[in-house]
Design an enzyme around this catalytic site. Structure first.
Site, PDB file in Angstrom:
ATOM      1  N   ARG A 169       0.853  -1.185   0.000  1.00  0.00           N
ATOM      2  CA  ARG A 169       0.000   0.000   0.000  1.00  0.00           C
ATOM      3  C   ARG A 169       0.893   1.240   0.000  1.00  0.00           C
ATOM      4  O   ARG A 169       2.033   1.201   0.463  1.00  0.00           O
ATOM      5  CB  ARG A 169      -0.953   0.000   1.197  1.00  0.00           C
ATOM      6  CG  ARG A 169      -0.342  -0.465   2.516  1.00  0.00           C
ATOM      7  CD  ARG A 169      -1.395  -0.657   3.578  1.00  0.00           C
ATOM      8  NE  ARG A 169      -1.993   0.614   3.953  1.00  0.00           N
ATOM      9  CZ  ARG A 169      -1.458   1.458   4.821  1.00  0.00           C
ATOM     10  NH1 ARG A 169      -0.320   1.184   5.426  1.00  0.00           N
ATOM     11  NH2 ARG A 169      -2.053   2.595   5.103  1.00  0.00           N
ATOM     12  N   ARG A 173      -2.844  10.836   1.679  1.00  0.00           N
ATOM     13  CA  ARG A 173      -3.602  11.609   2.665  1.00  0.00           C
ATOM     14  C   ARG A 173      -4.258  12.794   1.973  1.00  0.00           C
ATOM     15  O   ARG A 173      -3.550  13.574   1.345  1.00  0.00           O
ATOM     16  CB  ARG A 173      -2.597  12.145   3.671  1.00  0.00           C
ATOM     17  CG  ARG A 173      -2.954  11.921   5.085  1.00  0.00           C
ATOM     18  CD  ARG A 173      -1.869  12.514   5.939  1.00  0.00           C
ATOM     19  NE  ARG A 173      -1.169  11.483   6.689  1.00  0.00           N
ATOM     20  CZ  ARG A 173      -0.010  11.685   7.296  1.00  0.00           C
ATOM     21  NH1 ARG A 173       0.588  12.860   7.206  1.00  0.00           N
ATOM     22  NH2 ARG A 173       0.549  10.726   7.977  1.00  0.00           N
ATOM     23  N   ARG A 246      20.851  -5.810   3.250  1.00  0.00           N
ATOM     24  CA  ARG A 246      21.033  -4.685   2.337  1.00  0.00           C
ATOM     25  C   ARG A 246      21.933  -3.704   3.080  1.00  0.00           C
ATOM     26  O   ARG A 246      21.737  -3.453   4.278  1.00  0.00           O
ATOM     27  CB  ARG A 246      19.651  -4.092   2.036  1.00  0.00           C
ATOM     28  CG  ARG A 246      19.608  -3.126   0.922  1.00  0.00           C
ATOM     29  CD  ARG A 246      19.441  -3.775  -0.454  1.00  0.00           C
ATOM     30  NE  ARG A 246      19.535  -2.702  -1.458  1.00  0.00           N
ATOM     31  CZ  ARG A 246      20.506  -2.612  -2.353  1.00  0.00           C
ATOM     32  NH1 ARG A 246      21.451  -3.522  -2.448  1.00  0.00           N
ATOM     33  NH2 ARG A 246      20.518  -1.591  -3.200  1.00  0.00           N
ATOM     34  N   ARG A 277      19.058   9.942   0.067  1.00  0.00           N
ATOM     35  CA  ARG A 277      18.629  11.018   0.967  1.00  0.00           C
ATOM     36  C   ARG A 277      19.827  11.863   1.380  1.00  0.00           C
ATOM     37  O   ARG A 277      20.962  11.378   1.392  1.00  0.00           O
ATOM     38  CB  ARG A 277      18.037  10.475   2.275  1.00  0.00           C
ATOM     39  CG  ARG A 277      17.204   9.240   2.156  1.00  0.00           C
ATOM     40  CD  ARG A 277      16.353   9.064   3.382  1.00  0.00           C
ATOM     41  NE  ARG A 277      17.060   8.401   4.478  1.00  0.00           N
ATOM     42  CZ  ARG A 277      16.505   8.097   5.632  1.00  0.00           C
ATOM     43  NH1 ARG A 277      15.245   8.420   5.863  1.00  0.00           N
ATOM     44  NH2 ARG A 277      17.187   7.496   6.577  1.00  0.00           N
ATOM     45  N   GLU A 297      23.149   9.494   1.981  1.00  0.00           N
ATOM     46  CA  GLU A 297      22.911   8.071   2.250  1.00  0.00           C
ATOM     47  C   GLU A 297      22.809   7.324   0.924  1.00  0.00           C
ATOM     48  O   GLU A 297      21.925   7.609   0.120  1.00  0.00           O
ATOM     49  CB  GLU A 297      21.604   7.957   3.050  1.00  0.00           C
ATOM     50  CG  GLU A 297      21.348   6.609   3.638  1.00  0.00           C
ATOM     51  CD  GLU A 297      20.130   6.628   4.555  1.00  0.00           C
ATOM     52  OE1 GLU A 297      20.059   7.472   5.485  1.00  0.00           O
ATOM     53  OE2 GLU A 297      19.234   5.794   4.330  1.00  0.00           O
ATOM     54  N   TYR A 345      13.483  -6.693  10.791  1.00  0.00           N
ATOM     55  CA  TYR A 345      13.494  -5.246  10.948  1.00  0.00           C
ATOM     56  C   TYR A 345      12.594  -4.872  12.119  1.00  0.00           C
ATOM     57  O   TYR A 345      11.434  -5.261  12.155  1.00  0.00           O
ATOM     58  CB  TYR A 345      13.029  -4.503   9.677  1.00  0.00           C
ATOM     59  CG  TYR A 345      13.066  -3.021   9.944  1.00  0.00           C
ATOM     60  CD1 TYR A 345      14.259  -2.322   9.844  1.00  0.00           C
ATOM     61  CD2 TYR A 345      11.933  -2.355  10.405  1.00  0.00           C
ATOM     62  CE1 TYR A 345      14.328  -0.984  10.178  1.00  0.00           C
ATOM     63  CE2 TYR A 345      12.000  -1.010  10.745  1.00  0.00           C
ATOM     64  CZ  TYR A 345      13.204  -0.335  10.632  1.00  0.00           C
ATOM     65  OH  TYR A 345      13.272   0.986  10.987  1.00  0.00           O
ATOM     66  N   ASP A 347      11.410  -1.464  14.482  1.00  0.00           N
ATOM     67  CA  ASP A 347      11.526  -0.061  14.865  1.00  0.00           C
ATOM     68  C   ASP A 347      11.956  -0.007  16.327  1.00  0.00           C
ATOM     69  O   ASP A 347      11.828  -0.994  17.057  1.00  0.00           O
ATOM     70  CB  ASP A 347      10.187   0.664  14.665  1.00  0.00           C
ATOM     71  CG  ASP A 347      10.079   1.277  13.271  1.00  0.00           C
ATOM     72  OD1 ASP A 347      11.128   1.593  12.676  1.00  0.00           O
ATOM     73  OD2 ASP A 347       8.946   1.434  12.785  1.00  0.00           O
TER      74      ASP A 347
HETATM   75  C1  FAD Z   1      19.257   3.099   8.568  1.00  0.00           C
HETATM   76  C2  FAD Z   1      18.308   2.797   9.679  1.00  0.00           C
HETATM   77  C3  FAD Z   1      17.419   3.774  10.105  1.00  0.00           C
HETATM   78  C4  FAD Z   1      16.530   3.502  11.131  1.00  0.00           C
HETATM   79  N1  FAD Z   1      15.657   4.480  11.507  1.00  0.00           N
HETATM   80  C5  FAD Z   1      14.762   4.225  12.470  1.00  0.00           C
HETATM   81  C6  FAD Z   1      13.799   5.219  12.844  1.00  0.00           C
HETATM   82  O1  FAD Z   1      13.777   6.331  12.305  1.00  0.00           O
HETATM   83  N2  FAD Z   1      12.915   4.914  13.821  1.00  0.00           N
HETATM   84  C7  FAD Z   1      12.898   3.683  14.442  1.00  0.00           C
HETATM   85  O2  FAD Z   1      12.064   3.462  15.338  1.00  0.00           O
HETATM   86  N3  FAD Z   1      13.810   2.735  14.126  1.00  0.00           N
HETATM   87  C8  FAD Z   1      14.737   2.968  13.161  1.00  0.00           C
HETATM   88  N4  FAD Z   1      15.652   2.007  12.829  1.00  0.00           N
HETATM   89  C9  FAD Z   1      15.678   0.740  13.599  1.00  0.00           C
HETATM   90  C10 FAD Z   1      16.600   0.776  14.847  1.00  0.00           C
HETATM   91  O3  FAD Z   1      17.907   1.032  14.434  1.00  0.00           O
HETATM   92  C11 FAD Z   1      16.486  -0.571  15.575  1.00  0.00           C
HETATM   93  O4  FAD Z   1      15.205  -0.741  16.086  1.00  0.00           O
HETATM   94  C12 FAD Z   1      17.449  -0.739  16.763  1.00  0.00           C
HETATM   95  O5  FAD Z   1      18.726  -0.286  16.493  1.00  0.00           O
HETATM   96  C13 FAD Z   1      17.528  -2.213  17.147  1.00  0.00           C
HETATM   97  O6  FAD Z   1      18.276  -2.393  18.326  1.00  0.00           O
HETATM   98  P1  FAD Z   1      19.043  -3.761  18.579  1.00  0.00           P
HETATM   99  O7  FAD Z   1      19.565  -3.704  19.961  1.00  0.00           O
HETATM  100  O8  FAD Z   1      18.195  -4.911  18.190  1.00  0.00           O
HETATM  101  O9  FAD Z   1      20.226  -3.780  17.486  1.00  0.00           O
HETATM  102  P2  FAD Z   1      21.541  -2.907  17.329  1.00  0.00           P
HETATM  103  O10 FAD Z   1      21.279  -1.480  17.563  1.00  0.00           O
HETATM  104  O11 FAD Z   1      22.148  -3.291  16.040  1.00  0.00           O
HETATM  105  O12 FAD Z   1      22.466  -3.434  18.534  1.00  0.00           O
HETATM  106  C14 FAD Z   1      23.156  -4.664  18.466  1.00  0.00           C
HETATM  107  C15 FAD Z   1      24.539  -4.432  19.092  1.00  0.00           C
HETATM  108  O13 FAD Z   1      25.212  -5.683  19.221  1.00  0.00           O
HETATM  109  C16 FAD Z   1      26.576  -5.488  18.915  1.00  0.00           C
HETATM  110  N5  FAD Z   1      27.131  -6.800  18.531  1.00  0.00           N
HETATM  111  C17 FAD Z   1      26.822  -7.515  17.438  1.00  0.00           C
HETATM  112  N6  FAD Z   1      27.550  -8.659  17.422  1.00  0.00           N
HETATM  113  C18 FAD Z   1      28.327  -8.641  18.537  1.00  0.00           C
HETATM  114  C19 FAD Z   1      29.296  -9.537  19.065  1.00  0.00           C
HETATM  115  N7  FAD Z   1      29.604 -10.679  18.444  1.00  0.00           N
HETATM  116  N8  FAD Z   1      29.911  -9.214  20.217  1.00  0.00           N
HETATM  117  C20 FAD Z   1      29.613  -8.051  20.862  1.00  0.00           C
HETATM  118  N9  FAD Z   1      28.701  -7.166  20.406  1.00  0.00           N
HETATM  119  C21 FAD Z   1      28.066  -7.460  19.251  1.00  0.00           C
HETATM  120  C22 FAD Z   1      26.539  -4.484  17.783  1.00  0.00           C
HETATM  121  O14 FAD Z   1      27.777  -3.829  17.621  1.00  0.00           O
HETATM  122  C23 FAD Z   1      25.426  -3.548  18.233  1.00  0.00           C
HETATM  123  O15 FAD Z   1      25.932  -2.504  19.012  1.00  0.00           O
HETATM  124  C24 FAD Z   1      16.529   2.235  11.770  1.00  0.00           C
HETATM  125  C25 FAD Z   1      17.425   1.247  11.347  1.00  0.00           C
HETATM  126  C26 FAD Z   1      18.281   1.513  10.298  1.00  0.00           C
HETATM  127  C27 FAD Z   1      19.211   0.426   9.825  1.00  0.00           C
END
Ligand code: FAD
Length: 364
Positions: A169, A173, A246, A277, A297, A345, A347
């Site tokens: 979709r 708006r 990606r 962007r 980006e 993915y 948020d």
């Molecule tokens: C480009 C982009 C834009 C985004 N924009 C938004 C937004 O506008 N709004 C929104 O709500 N969400 C957004 N998100 C999503 C958001 O980034 C995620 O929800 C969030 O970061 C997830 O947290 P996490 O802890 O699961 O993962 P991560 O933030 O990736 O944390 C995982 C951590 O584990 C560490 N790690 C991995 N492997 C190991 C290892 N073997 N040993 C030790 N440490 C390790 C990594 O270094 C990292 O620090 C976006 C994501 C991307 C990619």
């Protein structure tokens, strides 16, 4: 002996660590990078928070999650209202009355509805590809100027070669409302995301620059349980194969200007410009600094070893993930959570909700 060894200091790991500690558990956090925070980490340059791993805007409709994050940090009243730049013509996003007035010179919602209906009607059969799907949803003009080039850059393929299901979709708006998100709550932490992470990890032992998968022997038996938030395939040493992502490439520039583009996010929707962007970071926090920082980006093919951004949830990867998940389920004493361990993915609000559920289930 620790109760929990938490691998990764992103939102999942940090929320888990905070809650566990609050409940009297002894926790140790390991982080592969040289800083905490995962992908929400910001680097401060000349008092401007640079979103190092892509622009992050917090938005949620979940009051419990909003209240949760607000206990650690105040949020400003930033509202994401990106602008699309098509060959120098500027259009408001998401598609709304401001967009339609600029595109067609129309005035009323009914005129906009008629225009879109008329343009959608050219697709008479089931859309065979993304191009036909997009035209069948919003018509030719919006597709050509605001969707085609952007989508082709994002996927690295032409819209006629992409499957129709990618776009289910396209929200339209018929009001003059440029707020990108429909959520009830939105903002950027006052002072940046690092404040939120620092508050979550306050008083918790954290070791940065440690890759758990490379130093597992050293940490064997140090805790009752492991909470692993890194890539699930890396945990199992890729023994079933590698999950695909990606990639993104960021180019950040300092400009001797107060205000470069007047908005935090400008999408470049023509194919000829290679980036999707430009982010002007200061606008996330209404900055008034004498200089500015902008980041271009670029979507990129991902190579193993590079920063993993978006999972490619096609059938092949999902099958592989299911096999890793089966291994993960059998792994005693290890909890897998977050975007990399669940190959999903998320948020920010969803990953916080997921970490809270996980830690609450654990601590009952
Ligand atoms: C480009 C982009 C834009 C985004 N924009 C938004 C937004 O506008 N709004 C929104 O709500 N969400 C957004 N998100 C999503 C958001 O980034 C995620 O929800 C969030 O970061 C997830 O947290 P996490 O802890 O699961 O993962 P991560 O933030 O990736 O944390 C995982 C951590 O584990 C560490 N790690 C991995 N492997 C190991 C290892 N073997 N040993 C030790 N440490 C390790 C990594 O270094 C990292 O620090 C976006 C994501 C991307 C990619």
């Amino acid at each position: 002996m620790y109760d929990y060894l938490i691998v990764g200091s992103g939102l999942f790991g940090s929320v888990f660590a905070y809650e566990a500690r609050k409940n009297g558990k002894k926790v140790l956090v390991l982080e592969r990078r040289l800083h905490v925070g995962g992908n929400v980490y910001c680097e401060k340059l000349e008092n401007i928070n640079i979103h190092k791993y892509g622009a992050h805007i917090f938005h949620t409709s979940d009051k419990k999650i909003w209240d949760y994050v607000n206990q650690f940090v105040e949020f400003n009243n930033y509202v994401n209202s990106p602008v699309a730049n098509y060959k120098g013509e500027l259009y408001n996003l998401p598609f709304n009355m401001n967009t339609f007035t600029k595109l067609w010179g129309i005035v009323t919602p009914n005129e906009a509805i008629s225009k879109i209906e008329e343009q959608r009607a050219v697709i008479k059969e089931e859309p065979k590809n993304l191009e036909e799907q997009a035209i069948s949803l919003v018509g030719m003009d919006i597709y050509r100027k605001l969707i085609k080039g952007y989508t082709e850059k994002q996927w690295g393929r032409s819209c006629t070669e992409l499957p129709a299901f990618i776009i289910k979709r396209l929200p339209v708006r018929y009001t003059f409302d440029n707020n990108y998100f429909n959520d009830r709550y939105q903002g950027i932490p006052v002072g940046g995301y690092n404040k939120l992470i620092d508050a979550l990890l306050d008083g918790i032992e954290v070791r940065t620059g440690v890759d758990y998968n490379e130093s597992r022997a050293e940490y064997e038996g140090i805790a009752q349980k492991v909470v692993y938030t890194g890539p699930v395939d890396a945990y199992f040493d890729y023994k079933l194969g590698q999950l695909e992502y990606r990639g993104l490439r960021f180019e950040t520039e300092r400009l001797e200007e107060v205000n470069h583009q007047g908005v935090a996010v400008m999408n470049y929707t023509e194919r000829e410009i290679p980036y999707t962007r430009i982010i002007e970071h200061k606008h996330f926090e209404f900055g008034t600094q004498p200089v500015t920082y902008v980041t271009k980006e670029y979507p990129a093919n991902w190579q193993p070893g590079e920063e993993a951004y978006y999972p490619v949830n096609n059938e092949c990867n999902q099958n592989l993930y299911r096999q890793y998940k089966a291994l993960a389920n059998d792994e005693n004493g290890v909890i897998f959570g977050g975007r990399l361990a669940e190959y999903k993915y998320y948020d920010m609000d969803d990953v916080i909700a997921s970490a809270l559920k996980c830690v609450n289930d654990e601590l009952v």
